[in-house]
Design an enzyme around this catalytic site. Structure first.
Site, PDB file in Angstrom:
ATOM      1  N   LEU A   1       0.759  -1.259  -0.023  1.00  0.00           N
ATOM      2  CA  LEU A   1      -0.069  -0.127   0.009  1.00  0.00           C
ATOM      3  C   LEU A   1       0.940   1.189  -0.074  1.00  0.00           C
ATOM      4  CD1 LEU A   1      -3.113  -0.922   2.474  1.00  0.00           C
ATOM      5  CD2 LEU A   1      -2.836  -1.241   0.095  1.00  0.00           C
TER       6      LEU A   1
ATOM      7  N   ASP B   1       1.764  -3.277   5.618  1.00  0.00           N
ATOM      8  CA  ASP B   1       0.923  -2.999   4.517  1.00  0.00           C
ATOM      9  C   ASP B   1       1.043  -3.738   3.589  1.00  0.00           C
ATOM     10  OD1 ASP B   1       3.327  -2.041   4.073  1.00  0.00           O
ATOM     11  OD2 ASP B   1       2.779   0.024   3.496  1.00  0.00           O
TER      12      ASP B   1
END
Length: 452
Positions: A333, A375
């Site tokens: 991300l 992430d």
């Protein structure tokens, strides 16, 4: 009854004619009939108020007085102790060893009373009085000794019986209240014996399952393993033992996990079957499954973790269909750290969950999404027709991840750097594929290019 009385009369008459009895045959027959009737179990039970353990002294007194009157009238008073032993032996059998003391006392009383009657001239004796007294005394001594021996033997037997009953009661209680079910199967898996514990363990009555095939209660998915265990323990011969776990159906329809230990005792004549000890291990099994799931999945998103991803990728490669690819996507991300720093970990966690849901929604049902940590995510794609299809999917996911996320009324926006690697051979190495996908993701994130 008439024949019975007639036979007694003939006997007493013969004794009278031969000089063995000094009593009138008619009177003697009546006394003998009264004695036999009073000594009968039915009359003795009536005297005991319906129980053979009650009123022991009264019942012994009635029987012994009857015998003493009959023998003294016949001139055989010195034989009273012998009759008393016979009477007491029967009563000890009826009422137990505790009746021996009363029997001994009553024997002494009726013997002395009979001899006193002879001395008082109330009855005659077929032998001289001094011999009658001697025989009575010796008979009484022998009778008391015999009664004591019989009583002690009976007491020992009663103690052994009581101990046996207590042991049986304890064993029965343990078996009935045990959390384990013990069953005996024949070689065809039919239930020939089962413990009462089946009631509270599985809800079945023992009679409901006797004669049935044990396999009808086993979960269909576990029947092959249960059959194999039975075959193995039979093939192993006498004393062979096998342990396995399977699901069985309760009476209420619920499935429970049981750990079953089978032991081959077909050759044992006392058993003649396969003894099964079954223990409910459902809670342990559920805990094991929960721990196994927790070890293989991410606690926040519920997705498979890095370790599980490696295992599933290694399993997917050998199963690759000819002409199709296995692809691995590495997803990172973009901008997640800024959201986490600006709005806190709660918002960051919510973003990760929402990102996982959006990624999952962009994949096919057969694809597997995993969270690697932080992430980073990964997706395993099986049966992909071409590299172009992988590129198209990556483009779709990248576009979807650029759309805003609304988290608790707050709108945030991030992106995703997605790298891909493909393999078209079942011999491909999972570790190499992971390295290539990670390198590709790094290249996308930093705007460089790498070879697939």
């Amino acid at each position: 009854m008439i024949l019975y009385v007639g036979a007694m009369f003939l006997v007493t008459h013969a004794f009278y004619r031969w000089g063995l009895s000094m009593a009138s045959p008619i009177v003697m027959t009546g006394l003998l009939a009264l004695f036999l009737a009073g000594s009968h179990e039915r009359w003795q039970r009536l005297l005991g108020g319906g129980h053979m353990h009650n009123r022991i002294v009264l019942r012994l007194a009635v029987a012994n007085v009857g015998a003493a009157v009959m023998m003294t009238y016949a001139g055989w008073s010195f034989m009273v102790p012998a009759w008393a032993v016979l009477i007491a032996s029967v009563h000890i059998g009826w009422s137990g060893a505790r009746s021996r003391l009363a029997a001994g006392a009553i024997t002494a009383v009726v013997t002395l009373a009979a001899q006193a009657a002879v001395h008082a001239g109330l009855a005659a004796s077929i032998i001289p009085l001094k011999y009658s007294d001697g025989a009575a005394i010796w008979g009484l001594l022998l009778a008391v000794t015999a009664l004591n021996n019989v009583g002690v033997s009976a007491a020992s037997g009663e103690e052994a019986t009581a101990a046996l009953h207590q042991a049986e009661a304890r064993f029965r209680a343990l078996v009935e209240k045990s959390s384990d079910v013990v069953a005996v199967l024949d070689a065809n898996a039919h239930i020939t014996l089962i413990s009462p514990a089946i009631r509270h363990v599985a809800g079945w009555e023992p009679d409901d399952v006797l004669g049935l095939d044990r396999m009808v209660f086993v979960h269909p998915d576990d029947v092959p393993a249960a059959r194999a265990a039975l075959d193995e323990v039979i093939a192993g011969g006498d004393g062979a033992e096998v342990r396995f776990e399977s699901r069985s159906r309760r009476r209420d329809g619920a499935w429970r996990w049981y750990e079953t230990t089978m032991r081959n005792l077909l050759a044992d004549p006392a058993v003649g079957g396969i003894v099964c000890n079954e223990r409910d291990v459902t809670e342990r099994r559920l805990l094991h499954d929960e721990l196994a799931h927790a070890a293989a999945h991410d606690g926040l998103t519920g997705l498979p973790n890095r370790t599980e991803m490696s295992r599933r990728l290694a399993a997917a490669l050998p199963d690759a269909r000819p002409g199709h690819l296995v692809a691995l996507l590495y997803i990172d991300l973009d901008g997640f750290k800024g959201v986490n720093d600006a709005y806190g970990h709660a918002t960051g966690d919510a973003l990760l969950v929402a990102a996982a849901e959006r990624l999952r929604g962009g994949l096919r049902a057969e694809d597997e999404l995993c969270r690697l940590g932080g992430d980073e995510f990964a997706a395993i794609l099986s049966g992909v027709p071409s590299v172009r299809a992988v590129d198209d999917l990556v483009a779709e996911l990248s576009g979807a991840m650029r759309l805003p996320f609304v988290l608790s009324g707050r709108t945030v926006q991030v992106g995703a750097s997605i790298g891909s690697a493909t393999a078209d051979s079942a011999a491909a190495d999972a570790t190499v594929l992971v390295e290539r996908a990670d390198t590709a993701m790094y290249a996308v994130k930093h705007g460089t290019t790498v070879s697939r």
